[in-house]
Design an enzyme around this catalytic site. Structure first.
Site, PDB file in Angstrom:
ATOM      1  N   LYS A 107       0.829  -1.217   0.000  1.00 58.22           N
ATOM      2  CA  LYS A 107       0.000   0.000   0.000  1.00 58.22           C
ATOM      3  C   LYS A 107       0.860   1.262   0.000  1.00 58.22           C
ATOM      4  CE  LYS A 107      -2.411  -1.112   3.673  1.00 58.22           C
ATOM      5  NZ  LYS A 107      -2.009  -2.523   3.863  1.00 58.22           N
ATOM      6  N   SER A 108       1.935   1.270   0.796  1.00 57.41           N
ATOM      7  CA  SER A 108       2.733   2.490   0.934  1.00 57.41           C
ATOM      8  C   SER A 108       3.326   2.946  -0.392  1.00 57.41           C
ATOM      9  CB  SER A 108       3.840   2.283   1.971  1.00 57.41           C
ATOM     10  OG  SER A 108       4.679   1.209   1.600  1.00 57.41           O
ATOM     11  N   CYS A 466      -5.858 -28.022   6.859  1.00 57.20           N
ATOM     12  CA  CYS A 466      -5.714 -28.547   5.500  1.00 57.20           C
ATOM     13  C   CYS A 466      -4.460 -29.408   5.357  1.00 57.20           C
ATOM     14  CB  CYS A 466      -5.692 -27.398   4.492  1.00 57.20           C
ATOM     15  SG  CYS A 466      -7.265 -26.520   4.353  1.00 57.20           S
TER      16      CYS A 466
END
Length: 655
Positions: A107-108, A466
């Site tokens: 994001k940055s 899983c």
């Protein structure tokens, strides 16, 4: 006459039970209708998002080639991750937009890179000093002129930054501030107005934008002040960033910030290189620390990790314990001096400290790519928080571990603190349900929280369930649940309240005789009683009742809204337990990416085991563990045993 009165009481109880079931069905109907509306809205928004994303990804944007050139020359990165280019092109074109991107998705970079191509200063609002410090350090290491201001900023630095804000010849590109700085410093806001009039206010970036919404899991009052920014600086584009937000939160954020027509961009949710696991937390802290040490020494010796604790005191104790065991650890929480926090942070970034032990405040915006593990010494307060905190691992896309140590007692430490939040208890109980579930894919459970659908096959054996799937066995626990409820009913008749610990004592024939009920005593051990109580709590046969004093917060257990269904025999209570282990076909390795970057509950009974050394890819180790014979039901719990529990007399397994 007496027979008729007794029958009348029975009918009234049964009517009450039926009314309770009808109420549940009506609530379920309302929930499903809301879900249907939300899914339709998501489908509509997804098509719009895909359209916006496809346009933004095009190289037809004049900025695209410049972005890619700067990416290589300044940040030394060859490729962008999904939705990064689209977001950059959108904000450079002057659009208001909100980006939802997983922690570690990059994001940055979505505002740092455009800032270098823009005239003027990009103002970045961040909630934490550590978050700002980390990003400014990183930018300065790439020769980018960036600064941060907070309450502790030096006067000379403050003066220099304020001059650069309006100086057309200044090289300042990014300025980081806390929301408090904008909300409470009229002098600083006046300088922002001067920057705007001088044509130097390039864009406003709001990190952790979900904090603007009271509907979110982390609302912060000072973020509400940002609602004035669009009115006061109408020509400045706003870019909001978050890793977790529901549709209702996003809509509320748009209204708050006055950007109702902004573009919504959403990156893929799943982090395939993260392995999710839950382990049972031993009752003795030494055993917890033994297990953590064994995990670190076996899988990730001298590698970076984060351990989250419930309290500041625990973070200090865990850090000191690790240091005594030869593991380089540092402590980080709000009461540590700013100078010491900065020293520990830098040492961790430089790998001279390997493990940061911290409260949940640490980590927002931390861009350290080689964090190999995130351990929760106590459970998170919500699945949203868990997703954020575990997302700080594996940003280099190599296999990383995310472990929760779960025990019921920790729930009663969290609940008094979150019960005042709008959805605090519901979020906490969702977290508990995640921990005690024994057969559902952990990744799918996390995805469901954010309105996503993730098929179990997409997990690629990257969670404990899983990796080692088991058959499910159902057991009738109605009698034990009824016994527990009888003890609570007796306590309420006598106008007294019992904590969970006193309820367990009464069931085991211990403690004051006044708390016990004849015929309810059991030989079941404490761990099995915790499983029973957890199930009853999640299914609302019992509930917590809180009492606050100047010195402590106490959680009592009292009958819940569905207690009458149990009292009248309308409900039979069943629980799901792990049975025989299923055979698992081998999963082919994935190629490494070249990027930068009746009511039922489920409970398990398998030991965690240390397994083989993790491979540097994004699949499970694929190594079968030793098969175990099924144990008595009272020894089964909802999570894996930590390795230090293997020698406990109550927890031994036949091999």
């Amino acid at each position: 006459m007496e027979d008729h009165e007794a029958e009348l009481r029975t009918v009234e109880k049964e009517l009450h039970a039926v009314d309770s079931k009808l109420e549940d069905l009506q609530q379920r109907q309302a929930d499903l209708r809301n879900k249907k509306t939300q899914l339709k809205a998501n489908i509509t928004k997804s098509s719009k998002t895909d359209s916006a994303g496809n346009k933004g990804e095009s190289n037809d944007f004049s900025s695209s080639s410049k972005l890619k050139e700067t990416l290589k020359s300044v940040f030394k990165i060859g490729n962008l991750r999904p939705m990064q280019l689209q977001t950059m092109n959108a904000t450079l074109s002057g659009k208001d937009c909100i980006l939802i991107m997983p922690t570690g998705g990059g994001k940055s970079l979505c505002f740092q890179l455009p800032a270098l191509l823009s005239k003027g200063v990009t103002l970045v609002v961040c909630p934490l000093a550590s978050m700002m410090e980390d990003q400014v350090m990183s930018l300065q290491s790439h020769s980018v002129d960036a600064a941060m201001l907070n309450a502790g900023s030096d006067k000379d630095i403050l003066k220099k930054v304020q001059e650069d804000m309006v100086d057309h010849n200044a090289s300042l590109k990014l300025l980081y501030v806390t929301p408090e700085k904008l909300a409470k410093s009229k002098r600083f806001l006046a300088h922002v107005e001067k920057m705007y009039k001088a044509g130097r206010f390039a864009r406003l970036v709001i990190d952790e934008v979900h904090c603007c919404s009271e509907l979110g899991h982390d609302f912060r009052p000072d973020y509400k002040f940002l609602e004035i920014m669009k009115r006061q600086f109408p020509e400045v584009p706003i870019l909001g960033l978050t890793a977790t937000a529901t549709s209702s939160v996003i809509e509320d954020v748009k209204k708050t910030l006055n950007i109702e027509h902004s573009t919504l961009l959403k990156a893929p949710f799943n982090r395939p290189n993260l392995f999710y696991e839950v382990r049972e937390k031993p009752g003795v802290n030494t055993e917890v620390m033994d297990d953590i040490q064994k995990f670190i020494d076996t899988k990730y010796p001298k590698q970076s990790g984060i351990i989250y604790t419930f309290s500041k005191k625990e973070s200090e104790e865990v850090a000191a314990d690790l240091q005594s065991r030869g593991i380089k650890a540092g402590c980080y929480h709000v009461d540590v001096s700013a100078q010491e926090r900065s020293r520990v942070h830098r040492a961790w970034i430089d790998n001279s400290v390997h493990v940061i032990v911290a409260t949940a405040a640490f980590g927002m915006g931390i861009d350290k790519p080689d964090v190999r593990f995130v351990i929760h010494h106590s459970l998170s307060k919500s699945i949203e928080s868990l997703y954020l905190e575990t997302g700080r691992a594996g940003r280099d896309e190599k296999r990383s571990h995310c472990i929760i140590y779960y025990r019921l007692q920790d729930v009663f430490r969290h609940s008094p603190l979150v019960m005042t939040e709008q959805t605090g208890l519901a979020n906490l109980y969702d977290m508990v349900a995640y921990c005690v579930d024994a057969n559902k894919c952990r990744r799918s459970l996390i995805a469901r929280t954010f309105g996503e659908v993730l098929d179990r096959s997409q997990c690629n054996r990257m969670c404990d369930h899983c990796e080692n799937p088991c058959e499910v066995e159902k057991k009738d626990i109605t009698k034990l649940c009824s016994s527990l409820l009888q003890i609570l009913d007796k306590a309420s008749t006598g106008e007294s309240k019992l904590t969970a610990s006193k309820v367990f004592d009464a069931l085991q024939g211990k403690g004051p005789a006044a708390n016990r009920v004849k015929g309810t005593e059991t030989s079941a051990d404490r761990s099995w009683l915790e499983v029973i109580l957890t199930h009853m709590l999640l299914k609302q046969y019992v509930r917590e009742d809180f009492h606050f004093t100047p010195y402590s917060n106490i959680s009592y257990i009292i009958p819940g809204k569905k207690a009458d269904l149990l009292r009248t025999g309308v409900d039979e209570v069943h629980i799901e337990l792990k049975g025989a282990r299923k055979s698992v076909q081998s999963v082919p390795p994935l190629k490494a990416k070249q990027s930068r970057h009746s009511s039922h509950s489920s409970h398990s009974s398998h030991s965690s085991g240390s397994g083989s050394q993790d491979r540097q890819d994004v699949r499970g180790s694929g190594e079968p563990r030793s098969s175990r014979h099924s144990e008595p039901e009272r020894q089964r719990s909802g999570v894996k045993r930590s390795s230090s529990d293997q020698n406990s007399p109550n927890l031994k397994r036949k091999r």
